[in-house]
Enzyme design. Structure first.
Site, PDB file in Angstrom:
ATOM      1  CD  GLU A 212       3.602  -4.505 -31.864  1.00 42.61           C
ATOM      2  OE1 GLU A 212       2.815  -4.190 -32.769  1.00 42.61           O
ATOM      3  OE2 GLU A 212       3.586  -5.617 -31.303  1.00 42.61           O
ATOM      4  CB  SER A 488     -17.986  -7.192  31.260  1.00 41.38           C
ATOM      5  OG  SER A 488     -18.864  -7.945  32.069  1.00 41.38           O
TER       6      SER A 488
END
Length: 787
Positions: A212, A488
């Site tokens: 770059e 239950s």
């Protein structure tokens, strides 16, 4: 005579005037012109230097303005870093309820590599009973944890020892790094993980500069020669094929400008690059670039910076990438969409190989290294494996807790780290179980839905949560938001209340199983029935419990008091109104899986109530913990009577309503309780092994009949969960105040151990007073075989 001059004479005496020549006329005109030009030149110069001064002042003023913008960005908060949300950190210590297989699954999830002999962090080797692990360094809520190599030894119960390889020293506790579950993005759609330059591998930095900006360390923000070279190449090609921007210019554009193509934007970009280069060190500029650069798109989220890109493409920390993988990160900068490795693998690999060649030409790789690198595959993570965990049910609870404990504005802060209680292995197993089981059950009823909560018994944290039969669905969270009769599942708290009255009741106490009719204040009657519509006269308390018999339970509840049962449930952590009516004894109490998990967590945790939580610690941007209060733990149920309830729940699995579960895992001790509401509208199950407590509901959103019992619906989900994640056998360690008791089968009277025909069950020491006289003496040989 007076002389008078004649005109002619006068004319002779006066000096004669010379007429100008043509040459002199031209010279005078030239001089006049030069004088005029000089005046205009002075005026033009005056105008030019004044305009130049004004322009210089304007540029300087604009430069100062830009400098202030740049300073605010660089010296303040460069980015809004999303809140990072982590799973729990797995703790390993002697006696930890973590199996060899569970640790292997955790290491795979964290991206550790299995090798023959670990040589660097992120690697491990394994035998049948040992794991040699080289742990990564990481930030723990209690502070930084350094890289460390340890040997972990296992037996059938879990961890035996954790020893440091360097000196064989035994460690009291050893943590694995948590899994990064997600980042909560509240502002723009940019996502990133900040990584300091010192933690970026050197080949990435070298390759970035080679590709770059080769003169990065020489230029002053702008490279005129690169711009000129790029212009000539582009003119020659007739299109834009090369850019002349430096890394600093790219950073200026990404930080402050749009991607608009114009001379004005380029000039502003260049001026800002010069200012940035003047104000800041090259390494600081490089760090900003490495964390800002756009690296790809993860659906709606932009992937920025090398740190997140490493996780996005390879599923592992940047420090553990191979050189070819590092080269790819630099390669993809040129065009993340164009070089998308999942869509265009050949194109991406060609670009990566170009970066590798540049590294070789620069001397960073030798020929052999280059050849090996270009021959290696890209090594991407699986495309279908998201870097973001889809946990809508759990995340909704996390956000709610964060708001309650830390305020609504917490997630707006940059850089916070949220450490949760989620067990990612348990979550994965729970989701698979839900999908598998609901698919099977849905063959008969596609409208069935599910809510599931798992807790960690040791930390009282929510380990997993599923709120829909499609676990990733973002909508109604049935794990938290439903309110349905729990059936239950109320019974353990009825029996616990009775067992706490040790002198009156024990596990062998006979309970009436006879018809009963109750009348309320409005004159309405209620006559509870057993599921099989039969009455047995009387049954032992343990039998009534494990067979989930209704009539004995109501008789017991009425004897001890409905309000006492409500008090027990409240102390165990039920935080909504409990209707104190007889029907409550059979589960006419509306709740959610989270509420059920809370009270069964109390039973699993030896009767100790601790408020379930989903968040353990929050660190700010400076990695300091934020202060927040948490409810104190209380002993809700006496440990001794709670032990009897746990024992009874193991018998439910061994020979009661959940015996199908016991048959599936014959060598594992599990505790459980099934539950079914009236007309089989709601199927419930609650249970636990040594590690996790589970609460599961299966039913319909319209409250329609399902035809499912607790054992055929919700328990099937739990069984599938244990198939996906092998259970750890429950350790029924002795509890102070509990002894082994011997009771007559029919009467429940305590007798000596050598009396014949006795039922052997645990009992409270304070109330266990066996009668010495067994009645008719037994022959010695009957005593030998136990009567």
């Amino acid at each position: 005579m007076t002389d008078k001059a004649t005109p002619k004479a006068a004319a002779k005496k006066a000096p004669a005037k010379k007429r100008p020549t043509a040459k002199k006329t031209r010279a005078s005109k030239k001089a006049a012109t030069q004088s005029g030009n000089k005046g205009w030149g002075k005026k033009l110069w005056s105008i030019c230097w004044k305009l130049g001064l004004i322009l210089a002042v304007m540029i300087a003023s604009y430069g100062i303005y830009l400098d202030q913008i740049i300073a605010r960005k660089f010296e303040g908060q460069k980015w809004h870093l999303p809140a990072q949300v982590f799973s729990r950190s797995m703790a390993l210590y002697p006696g930890a309820a973590v199996s060899h297989g569970q640790l292997m699954a955790e290491l795979k999830l964290l991206g550790y590599r299995k090798v023959a002999n670990p040589r660097q962090v992120g690697e491990f080797s394994a035998s049948k009973t040992k794991i040699d692990l080289w742990r990564r360094p990481f930030l723990h809520p209690q502070g930084d944890q350094a890289a460390q190599r340890v040997m972990i030894t296992f037996d059938s119960n879990g961890v035996v020892s954790v020893a440091r390889n360097s000196d064989k020293r035994q460690l009291a506790v050893f943590h694995l790094e948590p899994v990064l579950l997600d980042r909560i993005i509240t502002g723009d759609a940019e996502d990133r993980l900040f990584v300091a330059t010192k933690d970026i591998p050197k080949p990435i930095v070298n390759a970035l500069i080679l590709v770059e900006d080769r003169s990065f360390y020489e230029h002053h923000g702008v490279n005129p020669f690169a711009i000129l070279r790029a212009a000539m190449v582009n003119i020659s090609a007739g299109r834009t094929v090369q850019g002349g921007s430096t890394l600093t210019q790219q950073l200026a554009k990404n930080f402050f400008l749009s991607s608009e193509r114009s001379i004005t934007r380029k000039l502003r970009e260049a001026l800002m690059a010069i200012i940035i280069d003047f104000r800041y060190e090259k390494d600081e500029i490089l760090e900003a670039y490495l964390n800002e650069v756009y690296m790809g798109q993860d659906k709606a989220r932009g992937v920025h910076g090398m740190g997140l890109a490493s996780q996005f493409y390879f599923g592992r920390p940047i420090a553990e990438l191979t050189v070819p993988q590092q080269a790819f990160l630099v390669a993809v900068i040129k065009g993340p969409s164009y070089y998308n490795p999942w869509r265009y693998p050949e194109r991406a690999q060609e670009r990566r190989d170009l970066v590798l060649r540049l590294l070789m030409e620069a001397g960073d790789l030798n020929v052999a290294q280059y050849q090996a690198a270009v021959e290696s595959p890209l090594g991407l993570r699986k495309a279908n494996k998201s870097v973001h965990q889809k946990l809508p049910a759990f995340f909704s609870v996390v956000k709610h807790e964060l708001a309650n404990r830390f305020g609504d504005a917490l997630l707006q802060q940059s850089g916070i780290k949220v450490y949760t209680t989620l067990d990612p292995i348990a979550q994965e197993a729970a989701e698979k179980a839900v999908v598998q089981t609901l698919k099977q059950l849905g063959k008969n009823d596609e409208t069935l839905q599910v809510g599931m909560v798992l807790t960690d018994k040791y930390s009282a944290g929510i380990a997993a949560m599923v709120g829909d039969k499609v676990p990733s669905y973002r909508g109604f969270n049935r794990a938290v938001e439903i309110r349905r009769p729990i059936g239950s599942l109320i019974k353990p708290f009825v029996y616990t209340t009775a067992l706490n009255q040790g002198k009156k009741y024990n596990l062998a106490s006979p309970l009436k199983d006879e018809p009963i009719t109750l009348k309320n204040g409005q004159g309405k009657t209620w006559s509870p029935q057993n599921v099989d519509k039969k009455f047995r006269g009387q049954v032992p308390l343990l039998t009534a419990f494990k067979k989930s018999m209704n009539v004995p339970t109501v008789n017991l509840g009425m004897a001890i008091g409905v309000s006492d049962v409500a008090t027990t449930l409240d102390k165990a952590g039920w935080r909504e109104k409990i209707p104190e009516y007889p029907s409550m004894l059979l589960g006419a109490v509306n709740g959610s899986p989270l509420m059920v998990a809370q009270v069964f967590q109390t039973i699993a945790d030896d009767g100790r109530y601790r408020h379930l939580n989903s968040v353990t610690t929050v660190l700010n941007a400076q990695n300091q913990p934020l202060a927040a209060s948490r409810p104190l733990a209380t002993q809700a149920i006496p440990a001794a009577s709670n032990y009897l309830t746990k024992y009874a729940m193991t018998q439910v699995v061994e020979s009661g309503t959940a015996k199908r579960l016991g048959n599936a895992f014959p060598y594992v001790t599990l505790a459980g309780k099934t539950g079914t509401s009236n007309d089989s509208r709601d199927s419930w199950f609650a249970g636990f092994d040594e590690r996790n407590v589970a609460a599961i509901w299966v039913g319909r959103d319209d409250n329609g009949k399902t035809g499912l019992y607790g054992s055929s619906g919700a328990m099937a989900v739990y069984q599938a969960f244990l198939n996906n994640r092998a259970p750890l056998s429950l350790r029924m360690a002795p509890v102070d105040g509990v002894v082994q008791g011997y009771f007559e089968r029919d009467t429940g009277i305590a007798k000596e151990a050598d009396c014949g025909g006795m039922v052997k069950v645990p009992a409270l020491r304070e109330s266990y007073q066996p009668i010495a006289n067994c009645g008719d003496p037994l022959p010695w040989w009957k005593k030998l075989i136990g009567g």
